[in-house]
Scaffold this motif. Structure first.
Motif, mmCIF file in Angstrom:
data_model
loop_
_atom_site.group_PDB
_atom_site.id
_atom_site.type_symbol
_atom_site.label_atom_id
_atom_site.label_comp_id
_atom_site.label_asym_id
_atom_site.label_seq_id
_atom_site.Cartn_x
_atom_site.Cartn_y
_atom_site.Cartn_z
ATOM 1 N N VAL A 44 -18.880 56.180 125.672
ATOM 2 C CA VAL A 44 -19.223 57.518 125.173
ATOM 3 C C VAL A 44 -18.868 57.622 123.693
ATOM 4 C CG1 VAL A 44 -18.720 59.979 125.345
ATOM 5 C CG2 VAL A 44 -18.984 58.620 127.438
ATOM 6 N N ALA A 45 -17.674 57.136 123.336
ATOM 7 C CA ALA A 45 -17.245 57.182 121.935
ATOM 8 C C ALA A 45 -18.165 56.355 121.049
ATOM 9 C CB ALA A 45 -15.804 56.691 121.813
ATOM 10 N N LEU A 46 -18.598 55.192 121.540
ATOM 11 C CA LEU A 46 -19.487 54.336 120.759
ATOM 12 C C LEU A 46 -20.849 55.010 120.571
ATOM 13 C CD1 LEU A 46 -20.052 51.662 119.334
ATOM 14 C CD2 LEU A 46 -20.695 50.702 121.556
ATOM 15 N N GLN A 47 -21.393 55.569 121.652
ATOM 16 C CA GLN A 47 -22.665 56.277 121.522
ATOM 17 C C GLN A 47 -22.526 57.465 120.570
ATOM 18 O OE1 GLN A 47 -26.248 56.190 123.593
ATOM 19 N NE2 GLN A 47 -26.028 56.578 121.408
ATOM 20 N N MET A 48 -21.400 58.153 120.625
ATOM 21 C CA MET A 48 -21.141 59.257 119.716
ATOM 22 C C MET A 48 -21.059 58.763 118.273
ATOM 23 S SD MET A 48 -18.045 62.069 119.853
ATOM 24 C CE MET A 48 -16.786 60.898 119.298
ATOM 25 N N ALA A 49 -20.409 57.629 118.066
ATOM 26 C CA ALA A 49 -20.285 57.066 116.718
ATOM 27 C C ALA A 49 -21.648 56.663 116.160
ATOM 28 C CB ALA A 49 -19.342 55.865 116.745
ATOM 29 N N VAL A 50 -22.519 56.155 117.016
ATOM 30 C CA VAL A 50 -23.871 55.784 116.585
ATOM 31 C C VAL A 50 -24.656 57.016 116.158
ATOM 32 C CG1 VAL A 50 -26.100 54.937 117.436
ATOM 33 C CG2 VAL A 50 -24.016 53.648 117.919
#
Length: 262
Positions: free
Chosen positions: A96-102
């Motif tokens: 979730v954090a990675l998708q948010m960062a993208v």
């Protein structure tokens, strides 16, 4: 102290004072998986541990991982109160954090991606499909042993019966529809072509014996991010903050900024 963010849809517990530090929990656990490290972190940070959409008192969301990431970005922005936060995600929370960062690369000053990756192997994808199918047919109780094995090695489970009883109970409280939707999201995930958008500094960490998101996934993630370093946590599996909290804190300490909580 518990607070609601993102128009009242995301429930979070907060402790400490200082710059905001968000901790996103995994799919097979809950926000209590950070209980062993939050007190130490709260000496320097305002630690905010949300329940991801569909978990605990946070409202579920229809849609894919991008929609979940957008809601969490709203919660992070609300809770940060004008400060630039740090975001740490473990397992599903890491994805979730990675998708948010993208999608929102400026949402945080830096990111810590713990035991996750940008894409699963076909074997990893099938594992999620199998868990989702089994839970639909027989319920979460039928896959609790599988879930716990993905979190902890058998030897650790045998040595910590009280902790394992608590973690099993936490898993069984998971909303089954939310669980199956997350399995489908992870089975179809592939963010490798989008990693170049995450320009903020990142620390990628993974337990040496993680079977759920094996170390090669973290190697690939760190290699694909523009500004990332990788650390392997020896002797640990998928939730090192529970298995070895002191070692977990030592692993992330030199990546966190030196602060004075006020």
């Amino acid at each position: 102290m518990e607070r609601l963010y993102a128009s009242g849809t995301v429930n979070a517990v907060e402790v400490g004072y200082g710059p905001p530090l968000f901790l996103f929990h995994s799919l097979l656990s809950d926000r209590a998986s950070f209980d062993a490290v939050a007190p130490d972190l709260s000496r320097s940070f305002r630690v905010i541990v949300p329940e991801l959409p569909g978990f605990g008192r946070s409202q579920p969301i229809l849609g894919d991982l991008a929609d979940i990431a957008d809601r969490m970005a709203q919660a992070v922005e609300d809770a940060s109160r004008g400060q630039t936060p740090i975001v740490l995600g473990n397992g599903y929370g890491g994805f979730v954090a990675l998708q948010m960062a993208v999608r929102h690369p400026a949402i945080a000053a830096r990111f810590i991606f713990a035991d996750c990756g940008a894409a699963f192997s076909e074997e990893g994808r099938q594992a999620f499909r199998n868990m989702a199918d089994a839970s639909k047919e027989k319920g979460l109780a039928a896959i609790t042993d599988v879930a716990m094995r993905r979190l902890f090695a058998p030897e650790f489970q045998a040595q910590h019966p009280d902790l394992m009883a608590d973690r099993r109970a936490a898993f069984l409280r998971t909303d089954e529809e939310v669980f199956r939707a997350a399995c489908a999201q992870l089975a179809g995930l592939d963010l490798r072509s989008e990693l170049s958008r995450v320009t903020m500094p990142a620390l990628v960490i993974v337990g040496e014996h993680d079977e759920a998101t094996p170390p090669p996934m973290s190697h690939e993630l760190a290699a694909g991010l523009p500004d990332a370093r990788l650390k392997i946590i020896p002797g640990c599996a998928h939730v090192p903050q529970l298995q070895a909290p002191r070692l977990f804190l030592e692993t992330i300490s030199d990546f966190l900024p030196v602060t004075t909580a006020g």
